[in-house]
Design an enzyme around this catalytic site. Structure first.
Site, mmCIF file in Angstrom:
data_model
loop_
_atom_site.group_PDB
_atom_site.id
_atom_site.type_symbol
_atom_site.label_atom_id
_atom_site.label_comp_id
_atom_site.label_asym_id
_atom_site.label_seq_id
_atom_site.Cartn_x
_atom_site.Cartn_y
_atom_site.Cartn_z
ATOM 1 N N HIS A 17 -5.730 5.861 -3.556
ATOM 2 C CA HIS A 17 -4.622 5.221 -4.291
ATOM 3 C C HIS A 17 -5.011 3.798 -4.691
ATOM 4 O O HIS A 17 -4.746 3.351 -5.808
ATOM 5 C CB HIS A 17 -3.357 5.136 -3.424
ATOM 6 C CG HIS A 17 -2.772 6.452 -3.017
ATOM 7 N ND1 HIS A 17 -2.410 6.741 -1.716
ATOM 8 C CD2 HIS A 17 -2.439 7.542 -3.735
ATOM 9 C CE1 HIS A 17 -1.905 7.955 -1.667
ATOM 10 N NE2 HIS A 17 -1.911 8.471 -2.871
ATOM 11 N N LYS A 41 11.462 16.788 0.762
ATOM 12 C CA LYS A 41 10.120 16.756 1.357
ATOM 13 C C LYS A 41 10.158 15.937 2.647
ATOM 14 O O LYS A 41 10.673 14.806 2.647
ATOM 15 C CB LYS A 41 9.158 16.116 0.352
ATOM 16 C CG LYS A 41 7.726 16.574 0.473
ATOM 17 C CD LYS A 41 6.950 16.161 -0.776
ATOM 18 C CE LYS A 41 5.481 16.003 -0.499
ATOM 19 N NZ LYS A 41 4.743 15.522 -1.685
ATOM 20 N N ARG A 90 -8.135 13.956 -8.988
ATOM 21 C CA ARG A 90 -9.307 14.038 -8.108
ATOM 22 C C ARG A 90 -10.210 15.206 -8.494
ATOM 23 O O ARG A 90 -11.404 15.070 -8.586
ATOM 24 C CB ARG A 90 -8.865 14.227 -6.650
ATOM 25 C CG ARG A 90 -8.336 12.980 -6.018
ATOM 26 C CD ARG A 90 -7.624 13.306 -4.741
ATOM 27 N NE ARG A 90 -6.531 14.244 -4.979
ATOM 28 C CZ ARG A 90 -5.602 14.553 -4.115
ATOM 29 N NH1 ARG A 90 -5.642 14.052 -2.918
ATOM 30 N NH2 ARG A 90 -4.636 15.393 -4.418
ATOM 31 N N SER A 128 -3.556 11.857 1.404
ATOM 32 C CA SER A 128 -2.724 11.355 2.500
ATOM 33 C C SER A 128 -2.653 12.391 3.622
ATOM 34 O O SER A 128 -2.648 12.044 4.806
ATOM 35 C CB SER A 128 -1.307 11.057 1.998
ATOM 36 O OG SER A 128 -1.341 10.027 1.039
HETATM 37 O O1 PNS Z 1 2.348 11.850 -4.703
HETATM 38 P P1 PNS Z 1 3.107 13.027 -5.255
HETATM 39 O O2 PNS Z 1 3.965 13.637 -4.164
HETATM 40 O O3 PNS Z 1 2.199 14.038 -5.901
HETATM 41 O O4 PNS Z 1 4.072 12.447 -6.395
HETATM 42 C C1 PNS Z 1 4.935 13.297 -7.100
HETATM 43 C C2 PNS Z 1 5.918 12.509 -7.991
HETATM 44 C C3 PNS Z 1 6.627 11.431 -7.212
HETATM 45 C C4 PNS Z 1 5.133 11.861 -9.102
HETATM 46 C C5 PNS Z 1 6.906 13.543 -8.578
HETATM 47 O O5 PNS Z 1 7.401 14.322 -7.540
HETATM 48 C C6 PNS Z 1 8.075 12.888 -9.320
HETATM 49 O O6 PNS Z 1 7.904 12.344 -10.378
HETATM 50 N N1 PNS Z 1 9.283 12.957 -8.692
HETATM 51 C C7 PNS Z 1 10.489 12.396 -9.252
HETATM 52 C C8 PNS Z 1 11.435 13.490 -9.721
HETATM 53 C C9 PNS Z 1 11.152 13.883 -11.153
HETATM 54 O O7 PNS Z 1 11.162 13.080 -12.050
HETATM 55 N N2 PNS Z 1 10.836 15.176 -11.309
HETATM 56 C C10 PNS Z 1 10.472 15.718 -12.598
HETATM 57 C C11 PNS Z 1 8.980 15.583 -12.812
HETATM 58 S S1 PNS Z 1 8.475 16.701 -14.043
#
Ligand code: PNS
Length: 160
Positions: A17, A41, A90, A128
């Site tokens: 990150h 989650k 990645r 993570s």
């Molecule tokens: O580190 P992660 O868990 O892969 O991050 C995922 C994240 C936070 C980018 C994604 O879950 C997100 O954008 N969540 C907010 C809810 C939202 O907007 N959902 C629609 C996305 S298409």
């Protein structure tokens, strides 16, 4: 002012990150690292803990801000006046999920672009989840997370 948002769970922040944060902060006037509060989650670190760890890790990067959000990312982006989402890639395995999210976010708000940055090869194996597993089992995570937050992360993982 060009503002980008780097969203994620950051449970906890890793050197992978940090690599993306440093590189993206050189491209934009302001980078907001946004920790998601996802009620669906189960996280190891609370949102407040994750925000604190990132704040410590980015203290020398003056144009990086740390925040958190709940709900749709596009709503948070509009609130922050940001038009670019930064995502790190990645491996090919990341692609399908990221591709779907990028297209969906663009459908939700056509003014928002997702910009993908390839992670540095030395962090391509890092996540993570791997950090948490190694840390909980007493392995060395010294090169995997920012040094300044290593003791905090180790302490939490040993006790979780
Ligand atoms: O580190 P992660 O868990 O892969 O991050 C995922 C994240 C936070 C980018 C994604 O879950 C997100 O954008 N969540 C907010 C809810 C939202 O907007 N959902 C629609 C996305 S298409």
């Amino acid at each position: 002012m060009k503002i980008a948002v780097y969203p994620g769970s950051f449970d906890p922040i890793t050197n992978g990150h940090m690599d993306i944060i440093k590189r993206a902060s050189r491209i934009f006037d302001k980078l907001i690292v946004a920790v998601v509060r996802n009620p669906n989650k189960v996280a190891t670190f609370t949102v407040a803990e994750r925000v604190e760890l990132i704040k410590k890790a980015v203290k020398d990067l003056p144009n990086v801000e740390v925040d958190h959000f709940e709900g749709l990312l596009v709503d948070f982006m509009r609130k922050k006046n940001a038009r670019v989402i930064i995502k790190g890639l990645r491996a090919v395995s990341d692609f399908e999920y990221e591709f779907q999210m990028a297209l969906m976010n663009r459908k939700l708000d056509p003014n928002i672009e997702t910009l993908f940055m390839m992670t540095s090869y030395k962090y391509s194996y890092l996540s993570s989840s791997v950090v948490k597993e190694i840390g909980r089992l007493g392995g060395c995570i010294g090169e995997l997370v920012p040094e300044v937050v290593l003791p905090d992360i180790q302490k939490k993982l040993i006790n979780s």
